[in-house]
Design a protein around this motif. Structure first.
Motif, PDB file in Angstrom:
ATOM      1  N   GLU A  59     -15.773   5.811  11.948  1.00 12.12           N
ATOM      2  CA  GLU A  59     -16.289   5.526  10.694  1.00 12.12           C
ATOM      3  C   GLU A  59     -15.339   5.279   9.691  1.00 12.12           C
ATOM      4  O   GLU A  59     -15.501   4.447   8.782  1.00 12.12           O
ATOM      5  CB  GLU A  59     -17.066   6.858  10.558  1.00 12.12           C
TER       6      GLU A  59
ATOM      7  N   ASP B 121     -15.087   2.121   7.178  1.00 11.46           N
ATOM      8  CA  ASP B 121     -15.101   2.362   5.644  1.00 11.46           C
ATOM      9  C   ASP B 121     -13.895   1.662   5.071  1.00 11.46           C
ATOM     10  O   ASP B 121     -13.958   0.855   4.082  1.00 11.46           O
ATOM     11  CB  ASP B 121     -14.858   3.877   5.329  1.00 11.46           C
TER      12      ASP B 121
ATOM     13  N   SER C 194     -18.394  10.623   6.354  1.00 11.46           N
ATOM     14  CA  SER C 194     -17.204   9.770   6.186  1.00 11.46           C
ATOM     15  C   SER C 194     -15.979  10.269   6.075  1.00 11.46           C
ATOM     16  O   SER C 194     -15.911  11.093   5.156  1.00 11.46           O
ATOM     17  CB  SER C 194     -17.685   8.868   5.176  1.00 11.46           C
TER      18      SER C 194
ATOM     19  N   LEU D 189     -13.187   9.009   4.797  1.00 10.72           N
ATOM     20  CA  LEU D 189     -12.252   8.373   3.742  1.00 10.72           C
ATOM     21  C   LEU D 189     -12.363   9.259   2.379  1.00 10.72           C
ATOM     22  O   LEU D 189     -13.439   9.413   1.664  1.00 10.72           O
ATOM     23  CB  LEU D 189     -12.613   6.930   3.372  1.00 10.72           C
TER      24      LEU D 189
ATOM     25  N   ALA E 291     -14.721  -2.131   4.970  1.00 11.36           N
ATOM     26  CA  ALA E 291     -15.954  -2.215   3.934  1.00 11.36           C
ATOM     27  C   ALA E 291     -15.162  -2.345   2.471  1.00 11.36           C
ATOM     28  O   ALA E 291     -15.133  -3.418   1.928  1.00 11.36           O
ATOM     29  CB  ALA E 291     -16.962  -1.278   3.681  1.00 11.36           C
TER      30      ALA E 291
ATOM     31  N   VAL F 290     -16.215   6.113  -1.231  1.00 13.01           N
ATOM     32  CA  VAL F 290     -16.195   4.801  -0.679  1.00 13.01           C
ATOM     33  C   VAL F 290     -17.057   3.765  -1.629  1.00 13.01           C
ATOM     34  O   VAL F 290     -16.295   2.819  -2.085  1.00 13.01           O
ATOM     35  CB  VAL F 290     -16.717   4.699   0.631  1.00 13.01           C
TER      36      VAL F 290
ATOM     37  N   HIS G  81     -18.151  11.987   0.541  1.00 12.91           N
ATOM     38  CA  HIS G  81     -17.428  10.771   1.090  1.00 12.91           C
ATOM     39  C   HIS G  81     -17.874   9.614   0.797  1.00 12.91           C
ATOM     40  O   HIS G  81     -17.334   8.539   0.461  1.00 12.91           O
ATOM     41  CB  HIS G  81     -17.131  11.097   2.544  1.00 12.91           C
ATOM     42  N   LYS G  82     -19.164   9.087   1.064  1.00  8.49           N
ATOM     43  CA  LYS G  82     -19.772   7.962   1.002  1.00  8.49           C
ATOM     44  C   LYS G  82     -19.814   7.730  -0.544  1.00  8.49           C
ATOM     45  O   LYS G  82     -19.696   6.394  -0.992  1.00  8.49           O
ATOM     46  CB  LYS G  82     -21.319   8.073   1.305  1.00  8.49           C
TER      47      LYS G  82
END
Length: 578
Positions: free
Chosen positions: A278, A282, A2, A4, A285, A187, A183-184
Motif C-alpha cells: 500500500e 501511495d 495507508s 504514508l 500515485a 496522501v 493517512h489517506k
C-alpha cells in the motif's frame, strides 16, 4: 491503513510529540488541577525569562560564519520591523539548548491547561509558526511563494502534518478519526500540494524549464515496523556489492521482489507485505500526479534504512526513465543499416524523483559512485539531494546499544547494521569533508552531462541542502572552475542548462542572510536557491515545530541561532537609532 505519512519520527527512535505528550498517562491522575496550573505558570515563566537570558548569552560554537554582503545585490524590500522582532524572540529562545531539549514537555504542559492552551497557541502562531511554517493550507502559502519568486528564490513545498503515535499503533480514542482516514487524507493533501505547486509554476515558468516549486515527501513512522522488517530481510539476503558499500548498503532492482512473493519471507509478516504494497501504491500515485504536472519530488527520510532506499530506487527506475533510442533502417551503397534515433516522446521534467544522500554516513562516497553507474546502466536519470544529516547522536547510540547484550533499549532503537563500526563518521570534520568531496564529484558529473546533452535530456539533477557558507562557496567556485558558470565583479552567472541540473536548498526562516547572500551573488533566469517551506494546521504542525528545534540542534545549537538573533538586534537598533 495507508502507511504514508509526513514529518514524523519513527517508533524505533521514540520522540514525544506534542499530541501524544499532551494526553493523560496512567500516572497523571496524581496531578490535580492546581498543580497543573502551577506547572503551566512556571513553564510560561521559563519561556518569558528565556527571551532575556537568550539575548544576553555569548555566541555558542558557530556552524557557519555570517554571510558577507555583496556589492551586487537585488533590490529587495526592507524586512518589516515585526518580522525582525519575531526573529529576535524566536532565536533568543533557540539560543538556549536546555529550552530546546525540553520544548516538547513545556508546550505539552501549557497545552493541557484550559485557558492557557489558547494563549499558548496564539504565542506559538506569532512566533515559531510564522517563523518556520508557510501557512495552514497550500493556498495560504501562495503569497509567500510569490514574494520569494520576486526575490528569485524557489520553494521546496511540504505538507508537514504528523500522525500521532498512539493512532498509528491502533490506540485510537473515540473522539479521534481513524488512523487509516488520516493517512489517506495526507496522501490526498500531498497530491493537492503537487497541484498547487504546478499551478504556480504554470504561471511563472516557461514550459518544463525553470520550474522551482518542488514537493517533499517524508517516509516515516506509521510503517516503521514493516520498514524495519523489510530492512532486516534485505540485510540478510541482499548480495554483496564490489567494491563494498558500508551499511545501509546499496539498493538493487530486485529488493522489492519479496512483495510479490506468494508467502512472506524471513522477518516479514503478511501484514508487513500488505502495508508495504500500500505504501508503494501511495508513492506511485503521488509521483504519477507529479509527472503529469511537471513537479519534482524529493523523497526524505529521517533514517536511511535499506527499505527506504529500495523504495526510492523503485520510484526512480519508473519515473526517471530516459527516452530510449529507436532504430530505423537507412539505405546506402552497401545495403541497409540500422541507425539509432531518438524516440519521439513528450518532454518531461527530469529527474522527477530525488533520493536523499546523507554525508554523515560512511557509505555515501561509494554509494554515490554506484548510484551513478546504476542509473547509466538502467537508463534512468539520477536525482540526488545531498545533505549532511541531522541524526548523528541517534545513529551512534543505536549502534552502541545493539552491541551491548544487556541493553534494555527497545528493539526499534537498536541498529540492524551487521558491521563493527557505526554507520556514521565519528566526527563533524569527517562529515564536512565527505559533503564537500561528494559535492565536487557531483559537479564533475554535471559538467560531463552538460557536455554530452547540452540541449537534450538531463541525466542527473542535484539539490545541495546546506546552511554552511564554506560549502556554498565551494559550489560556486567549482561551477566557475569547471566552466559551468562565469564570474565577473563577484557575480556568478549560471546558464540555464546548468541551473536545471543543480540547486541549493535551505530551511525557511533559518539563515536568511546566507540565502540573500547567495541570491545576490548569483544570476540565472530561474531561482538557484530553494527554501524548504512546510505548511499545515497549527495544532497539527506544533509537533513539527518542537521536533524541528530538537532535530536541527546541530544547526541551531552551533551558533546560527545566536548569529541570527544578533543580526536581528542590530537591524532593529539601526531602525530606531540609525
Amino acid at each position: 491503513m495507508s502507511p504514508l505519512i509526513l514529518q514524523r519520527s519513527p517508533t524505533f527512535c521514540p520522540v514525544r510529540t506534542l499530541a501524544s505528550s499532551a494526553r493523560s498517562s496512567p500516572h497523571s491522575a496524581i496531578f490535580n488541577a492546581h498543580r497543573l496550573t502551577r506547572i503551566g505558570f512556571v513553564s510560561g515563566a521559563v519561556f518569558v525569562s528565556s527571551l532575556f537570558y537568550g539575548n544576553t548569552q555569548p555566541t555558542v560554537h558557530a556552524d557557519a560564519e555570517p554571510a558577507k554582503e555583496s556589492d551586487n545585490v537585488y533590490e529587495r524590500p526592507r524586512t518589516p520591523l515585526s518580522t525582525l522582532v519575531r526573529t529576535y524572540i524566536v532565536y533568543g529562545m533557540c539560543s538556549i539548548p536546555p529550552l530546546i531539549d525540553y520544548s516538547s514537555a513545556i508546550l505539552a504542559t501549557l497545552l493541557s491547561i484550559p485557558g492557557i492552551k489558547q494563549i499558548t497557541e496564539v504565542v506559538v502562531r506569532v512566533t515559531f509558526f510564522n517563523q518556520f511554517v508557510g501557512g495552514e493550507t497550500a493556498e495560504e502559502v501562495i503569497p509567500l511563494l510569490e514574494q520569494m519568486r520576486s526575490d528569485n528564490k524557489g520553494c521546496l513545498f511540504a505538507y508537514s502534518v504528523e500522525v500521532d503515535e498512539e493512532e498509528a499503533a491502533g490506540d485510537v480514542r473515540e473522539d479521534i478519526k481513524p488512523a487509516e482516514s488520516a493517512h489517506k487524507q495526507i496522501v490526498a493533501e500531498t497530491i493537492h500540494c503537487v497541484d498547487v505547486a504546478a499551478d504556480f509554476e504554470d504561471k511563472h515558468a516557461n514550459g518544463i524549464s525553470g520550474r522551482r516549486t518542488w514537493v517533499a515527501v517524508k517516509l516515516a513512522s506509521a510503517l516503521s515496523e514493516s520498514l524495519l522488517n523489510l530492512s532486516k530481510h534485505l540485510v540478510a539476503t541482499r548480495p554483496l556489492t564490489s567494491p563494498h558499500v558500508a551499511f545501509p548498503g546499496c539498493p538493487l532492482p530486485t529488493d522489492l521482489d519479496v512483495l510479490d512473493a506468494q508467502a512472506p519471507l524471513g522477518p516479514l509478516t503478511p501484514g508487513d507485505v500488505a502495508a508495504l504494497r500500500e505504501l508503494r501504491a501511495d508513492l506511485h500515485a503521488i509521483c504519477s500526479r507529479a509527472k503529469e504536472r511537471g513537479v519534482r519530488i524529493i523523497i526524505d527520510a529521517e533514517y536511511r534504512y535499506p527499505a527506504v532506499d529500495a523504495l526510492c530506487l523503485d520510484l526512480m527506475r519508473e519515473f526517471n526513465k530516459l527516452p530510449q533510442p529507436s532504430k530505423k533502417s537507412r539505405s546506402s551503397w552497401f545495403g541497409s543499416s540500422a541507425v539509432p534515433t531518438a524516440s519521439p516522446v513528450q518532454p518531461a521534467v527530469q529527474p522527477l524523483i530525488y533520493n536523499t544522500y546523507q554525508a554523515y554516513l560512511r557509505r555515501t562516497p561509494e554509494y554515490l559512485v554506484q548510484s551513478i553507474a546504476a542509473a547509466r546502466a538502467g537508463g534512468y536519470a539520477l536525482g540526488v539531494k545531498l545533505v549532511r544529516g541531522a541524526y548523528h547522536p541517534h545513529e551512534i547510540s543505536a549502534h552502541t546499544a545493539a552491541e551491548t547484550p544487556s541493553s534494555t533499549e527497545h528493539s526499534h532503537s537498536l541498529s540492524i547494521s551487521p558491521e563493527a563500526f557505526p554507520p556514521v563518521w565519528l566526527t563533524k570534520p569527517e562529515t564536512d569533508a565527505c559533503f564537500n568531496s561528494c559535492t565536487t564529484q557531483l559537479i564533475d558529473h554535471i559538467r560531463a552531462d552538460v557536455s554530452a546533452h547540452r540541449a537534450g535530456t538531463l541525466t542527473i539533477g542535484v539539490l545541495l541542502g546546506t546552511h554552511n557558507q564554506e560549502s556554498t562557496n565551494l559550489v560556486l567556485c567549482e561551477l566557475v572552475k569547471q566552466g559551468l558558470a562565469s564570474e565577473e565583479a563577484g557575480v556568478v552567472r549560471i546558464p540555464d542548462e546548468v541551473a536545471e541540473r543543480i540547486s541549493l536548498g535551505q530551511l525557511y526562516g533559518m539563515h536568511d542572510s546566507l540565502t540573500n547572500h547567495l541570491v545576490d551573488r548569483t544570476r540565472c533566469s530561474s531561482p538557484f536557491v530553494l527554501k524548504y517551506i512546510p505548511y499545515g494546521n497549527i495544532s497539527d504542525v506544533m509537533p513539527y515545530l518542537s521536533r524541528r528545534a530538537i532535530e536541527n540542534k546541530s544547526v541551531l545549537g552551533n551558533g546560527v541561532a545566536a548569529i541570527e538573533r544578533q543580526r536581528a538586534a542590530t537591524e532593529i537598533w539601526d531602525r530606531f537609532f540609525g
